[in-house]
Write an enzyme that holds these catalytic residues in place. Structure first.
Site, PDB file in Angstrom:
ATOM      1  N   ASP A  21       0.236  15.254   4.233  1.00  0.00           N
ATOM      2  CA  ASP A  21      -0.864  14.636   4.976  1.00  0.00           C
ATOM      3  C   ASP A  21      -0.368  13.405   5.721  1.00  0.00           C
ATOM      4  OD1 ASP A  21      -3.419  13.601   5.746  1.00  0.00           O
ATOM      5  OD2 ASP A  21      -3.426  12.375   3.923  1.00  0.00           O
ATOM      6  N   HIS A  78       0.817  -1.204   0.000  1.00  0.00           N
ATOM      7  CA  HIS A  78       0.000   0.000   0.000  1.00  0.00           C
ATOM      8  C   HIS A  78       0.859   1.266   0.000  1.00  0.00           C
ATOM      9  CE1 HIS A  78      -3.855   2.006   0.506  1.00  0.00           C
ATOM     10  NE2 HIS A  78      -3.313   2.782   1.430  1.00  0.00           N
ATOM     11  N   HIS A  99     -10.263   2.984  -0.446  1.00  0.00           N
ATOM     12  CA  HIS A  99     -10.380   2.627   0.965  1.00  0.00           C
ATOM     13  C   HIS A  99     -11.215   1.349   1.037  1.00  0.00           C
ATOM     14  CE1 HIS A  99      -9.742   4.761   5.023  1.00  0.00           C
ATOM     15  NE2 HIS A  99      -8.595   4.651   4.392  1.00  0.00           N
ATOM     16  N   GLY A 154      -2.330   8.705  -8.513  1.00  0.00           N
ATOM     17  CA  GLY A 154      -3.439   7.832  -8.162  1.00  0.00           C
ATOM     18  C   GLY A 154      -3.062   6.860  -7.073  1.00  0.00           C
ATOM     19  N   GLN A 191      -7.014  10.156  12.041  1.00  0.00           N
ATOM     20  CA  GLN A 191      -7.323  11.058  10.925  1.00  0.00           C
ATOM     21  C   GLN A 191      -7.139  12.529  11.283  1.00  0.00           C
ATOM     22  OE1 GLN A 191      -8.768   9.633   7.571  1.00  0.00           O
ATOM     23  NE2 GLN A 191      -7.208   8.454   8.636  1.00  0.00           N
ATOM     24  N   GLU A 222      -8.283   7.764  -4.713  1.00  0.00           N
ATOM     25  CA  GLU A 222      -7.651   6.732  -3.895  1.00  0.00           C
ATOM     26  C   GLU A 222      -8.707   5.742  -3.413  1.00  0.00           C
ATOM     27  OE1 GLU A 222      -5.189   8.155  -0.715  1.00  0.00           O
ATOM     28  OE2 GLU A 222      -3.449   8.236  -2.041  1.00  0.00           O
ATOM     29  N   ARG A 248      -7.784  15.774   2.252  1.00  0.00           N
ATOM     30  CA  ARG A 248      -6.526  16.308   2.792  1.00  0.00           C
ATOM     31  C   ARG A 248      -5.437  16.317   1.713  1.00  0.00           C
ATOM     32  NH1 ARG A 248      -8.064  13.191   6.948  1.00  0.00           N
ATOM     33  NH2 ARG A 248      -6.473  11.606   6.592  1.00  0.00           N
TER      34      ARG A 248
END
Length: 735
Positions: free
Chosen positions: A267, A47, A94, A534, A313, A92, A115
C-alpha cells in the site's frame, strides 16, 4: 527546475537533527539532493521508522502457533483459523490529520487501514474504531466529533464494509488532540496470502489506483511533531479520500491475486511512493529503479520531490513478472483503473529515482527501512513526579453519597458510559449481512459464511488507568479486550495495538511508554495472544499538554459456530443473574470517582493475570455447554452499571432484582471497577451445571439476583424504574 540548496535551515525544517545529518553523509558519502533529503526525512520520521520505539516493540510477544506472518513485517497480521482460511487484521492511528481536518482525517484513516487488509489478499469484512476527544461540552470538541464520525461513516458506508464496534472516551487530556484509531479485519484463502517484498530482479514495478496529487505531502513528518499553531498550518499534510475509487481498487486487486498475476503488493500509505518502494526493496534485499515521469498525476508541474512524498490515497504498488503485466493491465482496465509500469526490480539494493532518465535520488534502500540502517534510539526515562500526587488516595477521603439512586443516574449518563447509539447508528453495520452481534455489546461478531465460524472483535483501552499506572493500565487494556471477546463466547487469538503517547524526548513520557510495553507484554504472554503488528503514534501533544498514555488494544477471537455467539442483554424473566468473580473494595481510577467526586486519583484496579485467565477458561466451558444466556464484562462504572446495561440491551425492557452480600463500603461494591468479573444470566435449570464447572475450576461465583420487573433494585441501596434509567442512558449524548 532548480532544486533548493541544502542548508542547515532546510535540514532542520525536514525534522533531521545534526547527528542524523552526519549519519546521512556517512551512509551516502556526499551531500543529499533535495529529493533525497525529502525521502530520508519521511522515512526517518518517527511515524515511518519507529526510531524511538522499535527497541521496546521487539520485546512484545511476537510468536504464536497460528501466526501466518511475522509481526511488523507485512501490511497486516494474519492468523490461521483453519479450513484453509486466515484472518488479517490491524489497527492504526490518524490522529494529527483528524485534529486538523476531522472529516478527511478520519475517512482516510479508514481507507488506509482497509488497504492494509486487502493488500494481504484478504476481503475486508469489518471495521472498528477507537476515538478519544476532550470535554463534550466544548463546541470545538463537538465539531471534531461530528467530523470524525461522519468521515468514518461515509468512507465505510460507501466502500461497503460494516463498522461493527468500537469505543469512545471523553477526557480533558484529549482536548485539541483527538485520537482516531481505526481497525480493519479481512478474510483470505491461504493460497492468496500476499507479501510486501520486491523479489525477482527484472520484475516490473506497477503503479495502480488513483492519480498522484499534492495532498498529504509530508504527512508522515506532520504526524511526528507536536500540534502547534505553526504545525496546524500544514493542511497539505492531510490526505483526501475517495471510497468509490477504493472499492474499485479492492475488486481489481483481489482479482489479480486470485488469478496469480502478482508477486507482491504494498500500500502507498504514509510517505506514499517513497515508503512503498523502499520498504519492498529493503525487505527483499533488492533494489528498485523508478521513472517517475510515468507516474499518473492529477496536478501539473509536480516535482520529483512532490511525487515521491505525496500521500494521495487509493494507490498501491505491485511487483509483476513481465509476462503477466498485460493481463494485470486488462484486469485493472476492466475496473476503470490504470496499471502503469513505473519501474523495475534491480539487484544493487538501491532506491533510484529518475525523471526522464535523469537521476534525482539514489539511496541504499536498507538505510531507509525499519530494521535496516535507519537510526534507532533508546531514550532516557524518569519516574513521573505527578504519580506520587495522583496515587495518594484512600476511599475514606470521600463520603458515601446519601442518595445512591442519584449517583447511579449521574454515572450512567456520563459521556464515557452513556449509550453511543447516536454515533454508531450513522454506520452501516449490517452491510454484507454477516454481522451477528451488532454495536453496543461487549464484542462484535461477524460470521464467515463458508465455514459457519464467527470472528469476534473488540477495541479497548482506559487511558485514565494508564495515566494513573501505566503498567497496570496496559495489563488492564489487554485483559478487558480478552474479557470482551470471551463474553461473546469466542476464544481470544491475538492482538494488534495502536500506541498513542506524547513526546518521546520527554523522559517522564518515555518512562510511561516503557511501562505500557511491559504491562502489555506480561498480559499477552499469559493469555497467549501474540502481538501481530500495529502502530506507534508519538507527539500527541498540543500547547495544553500531552494526551493520556493510550495503548489501544484491538483483539480478535474465534467461535467455531457463529450461532453460539452470546450477547450482553438479559433474555428472559426469571433467569438467574450470576456474578463470576469477587466483590469490589477499591475506587481508585474509577469513572464514579471522576463523575461523582470530581477526582482522577488513586491506583487503577490491578490485574491478577492467572485469575483472569481462569475466568476465561471457566466461562468458555460454560458457554460450550450452552449454559450462558447473556454475558457482560464488569468494567467502566462497575457492577451496577453492568447490570443496568444488561437490562437496556435486552430485546425487551427487563428489570433486575439484586440481593447480594456486600462486604465493603456500598459505593465501592456498586461502582468499583475490579477486573476478572463477568455478569451473566442463566436459566435456573442450568444452575447445577454452573456450580459444578465453577467449583471444579476453583473460580468464585455468586447468585446475585433474578431478571424481571420494571425496576433495577440492588439491595436497599438502589431502586430506580428501568425505563427512567434507560432514558438517562440513551439521551445523554446527542450529535
Amino acid at each position: 527546475m532548480n532544486e533548493p540548496q541544502i542548508t542547515p535551515e532546510l535540514i532542520k525544517s525536514h525534522g533531521i537533527n545534526q547527528e542524523e545529518y552526519k549519519l546521512i553523509l556517512q551512509k551516502i558519502g556526499r551531500e543529499p539532493t533535495f529529493t533525497e533529503l525529502g525521502i530520508i526525512s519521511v522515512m526517518w520520521s518517527e511515524h515511518a521508522s519507529y526510531k524511538n520505539s522499535i527497541q521496546y516493540l521487539k520485546k512484545l510477544p511476537r510468536e504464536g502457533k497460528h501466526l501466518m506472518t511475522k509481526t511488523g513485517e507485512e501490511n497486516a497480521g494474519v492468523i490461521d483459523i483453519g479450513n484453509g482460511l486466515g484472518v488479517s487484521f490491524k489497527i492504526e492511528s490518524h490522529n494529527h490529520p483528524s485534529a486538523l481536518e476531522p472529516y478527511h482525517g478520519a475517512a482516510t484513516g479508514v481507507g488506509g487501514i482497509l488497504r492494509d487488509i486487502f493488500t494481504m489478499g484478504a476481503r475486508p469484512i469489518a471495521v472498528l474504531d477507537s476515538l478519544r476527544f476532550g470535554n463534550i461540552n466544548n463546541p470545538q470538541v463537538k465539531y471534531l466529533l461530528k467530523g470524525v464520525v461522519s468521515g468514518i461513516a461515509d468512507y465505510g458506508n460507501c466502500f461497503g464494509v460494516p463498522t461493527v464496534g468500537g469505543e469512545i472516551y471523553f477526557e480533558d487530556s484529549y482536548e485539541g488532540n483527538p485520537l482516531v484509531n481505526a481497525m480493519a479485519i479481512g478474510i483470505l484463502k491461504h493460497s492468496n496470502l500476499m507479501k510486501a517484498s520486491a523479489k525477482g530482479v527484472g520484475n516490473y514495478v506497477v503503479y495502480v489506483g488513483s492519480d498522484t496529487g499534492r495532498d498529504g505531502i509530508h504527512g508522515a513528518t506532520f504526524a511526528s511533531v507536536e500540534l502547534t499553531e505553526e504545525s496546524e498550518e500544514s493542511r497539505t499534510a492531510v490526505q483526501v479520500g475517495d471510497p468509490f475509487m477504493e472499492k474499485l481498487l479492492l475488486e481489481a486487486t483481489l482479482e489479480v491475486i486470485e488469478l496469480g498475476l502478482v508477486e507482491s503488493i504494498q500500500d502507498m500509505g504514509a510517505a506514499g511512493l517513497t515508503c512503498s518502494s523502499s520498504e519492498m526493496a529493503g525487505k527483499a534485499g533488492t533494489g528498485i529503479e523508478l521513472e517517475i515521469s510515468l507516474v499518473p498525476r492529477r496536478e501539473e508541474g509536480m516535482t520529483p520531490y512532490e511525487v515521491m512524498l505525496s500521500e494521495s490515497q487509493e494507490r498501491m504498488l505491485l511487483i509483476v513478472k513481465p509476462e503477466k503485466f498485460a493481463k494485470v493491465e486488462q484486469v485493472f482496465q476492466k475496473w476503470d483503473l490504470h496499471a502503469v509500469k513505473v519501474g523495475v526490480v534491480t539487484s544493487d539494493g538501491m532506491l533510484r529515482v529518475k525523471e526522464h532518465g535523469d537521476i534525482k535520488a539514489e539511496l541504499p534502500a536498507k538505510m531507509l527501512v525499519l530494521g535496516g540502517d535507519a537510526p534507532v534510539y533508546n531514550r532516557e526515562t524518569k519516574y513521573p513526579a505527578y504519580l506520587e500526587q495522583v496515587n495518594k488516595f484512600h476511599e475514606d477521603e470521600i463520603e458515601i453519597p446519601q442518595d445512591l439512586n442519584n449517583a447511579m443516574k449521574k454515572l450512567i449518563s456520563s459521556p464515557n458510559i452513556c449509550s453511543k447509539r447516536d454515533i454508531y447508528r450513522q454506520y452501516d453495520y449490517m452491510v454484507q449481512i454477516n454481522t451477528v452481534v451488532e454495536p453496543g455489546s461487549d464484542a462484535a461478531v461477524v460470521r464467515i459464511k463458508e465455514t459457519g465460524q464467527g470472528i469476534a472483535a473488540t477495541v479497548d483501552c482506559n487511558g485514565k488507568y494508564c495515566y494513573l499506572n501505566p503498567y497496570e493500565g496496559a495489563k488492564g487494556a489487554v485483559a478487558e479486550a480478552a474479557r470482551n471477546i470471551v463474553c461473546s463466547g469466542a476464544r481470544p487469538l491475538a492482538i494488534t495495538n495502536c500506541l498513542n503517547f506524547g513526546n518521546p524526548y520527554k523522559q517522564e513520557m518515555y518512562w510511561t511508554f516503557t511501562e505500557v510495553i511491559r504491562g502489555m507484554s506480561d498480559a499477552c504472554l499469559v493469555f497467549e495472544t501474540p502481538v501481530t503488528g500495529g502502530n506507534v503514534s508519538f507527539y500527541n501533544e498540543n500547547p495544553k499538554g500531552a494526551v493520556y498514555p493510550t495503548p489501544t488494544i484491538g483483539m480478535i477471537g474465534l467461535l467455531d459456530d457463529y450461532h453460539n455467539a452470546i450477547k450482553c442483554g438479559f433474555q428472559d424473566e426469571g433467569d438467574l443473574i450470576i456474578l463470576l468473580g469477587d466483590n469490589c473494595r477499591h475506587l481508585g481510577g474509577t469513572e464514579y470517582l471522576k463523575v461523582c467526586h470530581d477526582l482522577i486519583r488513586g491506583n487503577p484496579p490491578s490485574v491478577d493475570l492467572e485469575k483472569e485467565k481462569l475466568l476465561y477458561k471457566t466461562f468458555l466451558e460454560l458457554a460450550s455447554l450452552k449454559v450462558i444466556k447473556s454475558a457482560h464484562d464488569c468494567s467502566d462504572g462497575g457492577l451496577a452499571i453492568a447490570i443496568a446495561e444488561s437490562c437496556f440491551n435486552a430485546e425487551k425492557l427487563l428489570g433486575a432484582e439484586i440481593k447480594m452480600n456486600f462486604k465493603f463500603r456500598p459505593d465501592a461494591e456498586l461502582f468499583g471497577e475490579e477486573h476478572s468479573r463477568i455478569i451473566c444470566s442463566i436459566s435456573p435449570v442450568s444452575l447445577d451445571t454452573l456450580k459444578s464447572i465453577c467449583e471444579k475450576n476453583g473460580f468464585p461465583y455468586q447468585i446475585i439476583g433474578t431478571v424481571g420487573g420494571g425496576n433495577l433494585v440492588i439491595n436497599d441501596l438502589i431502586n430506580v424504574e428501568i425505563l427512567e434509567l434507560k432514558k438517562e442512558w440513551e439521551n445523554a449524548l446527542c450529535l
